[in-house]
Structure formats: C-alpha cells, structure tokens
Motif scaffolding. Structure first.
Motif, short mmCIF file in Angstrom:
data_model
loop_
_atom_site.label_atom_id
_atom_site.label_comp_id
_atom_site.label_asym_id
_atom_site.label_seq_id
_atom_site.Cartn_x
_atom_site.Cartn_y
_atom_site.Cartn_z
N ALA A 61 0.75 4.07 -2.88
CA ALA A 61 0.43 5.45 -2.54
C ALA A 61 1.49 6.41 -3.06
CB ALA A 61 0.26 5.60 -1.03
N ASP A 82 -3.56 13.29 -3.10
CA ASP A 82 -3.18 11.91 -3.41
C ASP A 82 -4.24 10.92 -2.93
OD1 ASP A 82 -0.90 13.00 -4.40
OD2 ASP A 82 0.46 12.17 -2.88
N ALA A 83 -4.84 11.20 -1.78
CA ALA A 83 -5.84 10.29 -1.22
C ALA A 83 -7.04 10.14 -2.16
CB ALA A 83 -6.29 10.77 0.15
N SER A 104 0.82 -1.22 0.00
CA SER A 104 0.00 0.00 0.00
C SER A 104 0.85 1.26 0.00
CB SER A 104 -0.95 -0.01 1.20
OG SER A 104 -0.22 -0.10 2.41
N ASP A 105 1.98 1.26 0.70
CA ASP A 105 2.84 2.44 0.73
C ASP A 105 3.46 2.71 -0.63
OD1 ASP A 105 2.31 2.81 3.42
OD2 ASP A 105 4.07 1.68 4.08
N LEU A 164 -6.02 7.98 -5.18
CA LEU A 164 -5.93 6.58 -4.78
C LEU A 164 -7.31 5.97 -4.57
CD1 LEU A 164 -2.95 6.90 -2.28
CD2 LEU A 164 -2.92 5.70 -4.48
#
Length: 239
Positions: A160, A186-187, A156-157, A190
C-alpha cells in the motif's frame, strides 16, 4: 481449446491463482494491467489507441531492445527520465531457459534502501518468471548500477505504501491502469492493481556501470566528439 486470460478491469471474472515467488502458496492471481492485456477492448479515442499500440507486449520488447537498453548502456539513461515519460530503470535477469542475460525497462521507486517495480504483465511477465529461477539481478538506474536480490512483496502495508508511488512515477503511462493516478486515491490504485506482483530488489553490491571499465559511455563521448569536430569543420569551410 485454451481459455483466454481474463481481462483486467471492472466486471472481470475471477482469475486462477498461481504459486507466488518461489513458494507453493497462492498470492496474486494471473492478471495483467488492463492496457497490457493481449487483446484489450480498444478505446474510441485515437490517441489512446496509439498509446495502447505503443505499450503492447511486442512494441515494448522492441523499445527495450533497440532504445532503452542501448541508451542506458551508453550512460545516457538520465536524459530520457522525467515526469512525462516516467522514471525508468533497466533490470538485468538471466533467462530461466537459456541462461542468457535478459533486459527489461521498468518504472521504479526507491524506498528504504530498496528498489521496487511492478510486473505489469502479471505472473507471465518474462523477467518475473526469470526471477523464479534465479533472483540474482542487476539494476541499471539513471545514475548508478547495482547488484541485488529480488523478491515478491506480500506484506499488504508495504504494498500500500509503494504501489501508488510507482504508478505516479511512471508519467503519462500511469493512466493506463484505468484511472487518473494523480486524482485517484491510493485505495483505488491498489484495487486496480490487486493482481499485479510487486517486486523488491535489495542491493547486495556495486555492479559495473556505463562509465566503468567495460562500459560503453566512452562510445557516446567519441560520437559526441566526432559530431562536434564535423560541426566546427563545416563552419570553417563556410568562412
């Protein structure tokens, strides 16, 4: 009757999950980018309608076959890349049924020595399905050609860090995810791309490029020379 795939966007029903890259576990659902869905809801704006038509599955296939791939094979890929249309590479895979070479033009970024791209049509993306059978690929970047091994990113990192960069590197088509990628955080990006597989390509060697033996850069040089000679001869006749 086969149930149509769920459209990607706000209010969409949960989509069935599929086995990820070469495993039996579930990661990303079977979704596509909203604008790349088989039958997206047409927008009211004529320009947006035209852009959606241009980026439909059939149109992208034609663009790849008749424009993107020949341009890169001639060594002219750097001439069409830029902030407006995005930075594009050509991914060469092997067909999982035919075993024949298959090409796809994709937006990309380079991070930590690897090349990253998104499977915009979800897990049904043809080149993504090819990678399930054979992860060995070739990547034609604007300035070089590499051989590599592809794998789906599940961290996930890492996702992201990379996904927003790819969308912002895609130029105007980046708006088709459903927001303005330069003003959205960014959120949000995503969130909109939660069901889209991210692929990492680790270089394993150097592949033959357009300027190497067997490449087609010489064809572009010959055509340019012929055009230049014709232009000079035309001027001489005028005088």
């Amino acid at each position: 009757m086969r149930k149509p795939r769920t459209a990607f966007g706000p209010g969409a029903e949960p989509a069935p999950r599929n086995p990820p890259f070469g495993t039996g576990e579930a990661t990303t659902p079977r979704r596509t980018l909203w604008a790349m869905h088989d039958k997206p809801t047409p927008p009211d704006d004529p320009l947006a309608r035209s852009l959606l038509w241009l980026l439909s599955r059939d149109r992208l296939r034609d663009i790849n076959r008749w424009f993107m791939v020949p341009t890169f094979r001639l060594g002219l890929g750097s001439l069409i890349d830029g902030p407006l249309g995005g930075w594009v590479m050509i991914l060469r895979t092997r067909g999982h049924r035919t075993g024949q070479p298959r090409y796809a033009g994709l937006d990309y970024v380079i991070d930590g020595g690897s090349v990253y791209c998104l499977a915009g049509f979800g897990r049904d993306t043809h080149w993504f399905r090819n990678l399930l059978a054979d992860p060995t690929v070739e990547v034609m970047l604007p300035g070089r050609t590499l051989a590599g091994t592809a794998e789906e990113v599940t961290d996930s990192d890492e996702r992201a860090r990379v996904v927003p960069r790819i969308i912002r590197a895609s130029g105007v088509p980046g708006f088709l995810i459903g927001c303005n990628p330069w003003t959205a955080g960014d959120a949000r990006i995503l969130e909109l791309l939660a069901g889209i597989p991210l692929v990492r390509i680790r270089p394993t060697g150097i592949a033959s490029g357009p300027a190497d033996p067997g490449g087609l850069l010489w064809v572009a040089k010959v055509l340019l020379a012929v055009l230049l000679v014709r232009r000079l001869m035309g001027r001489r006749r005028e005088t």
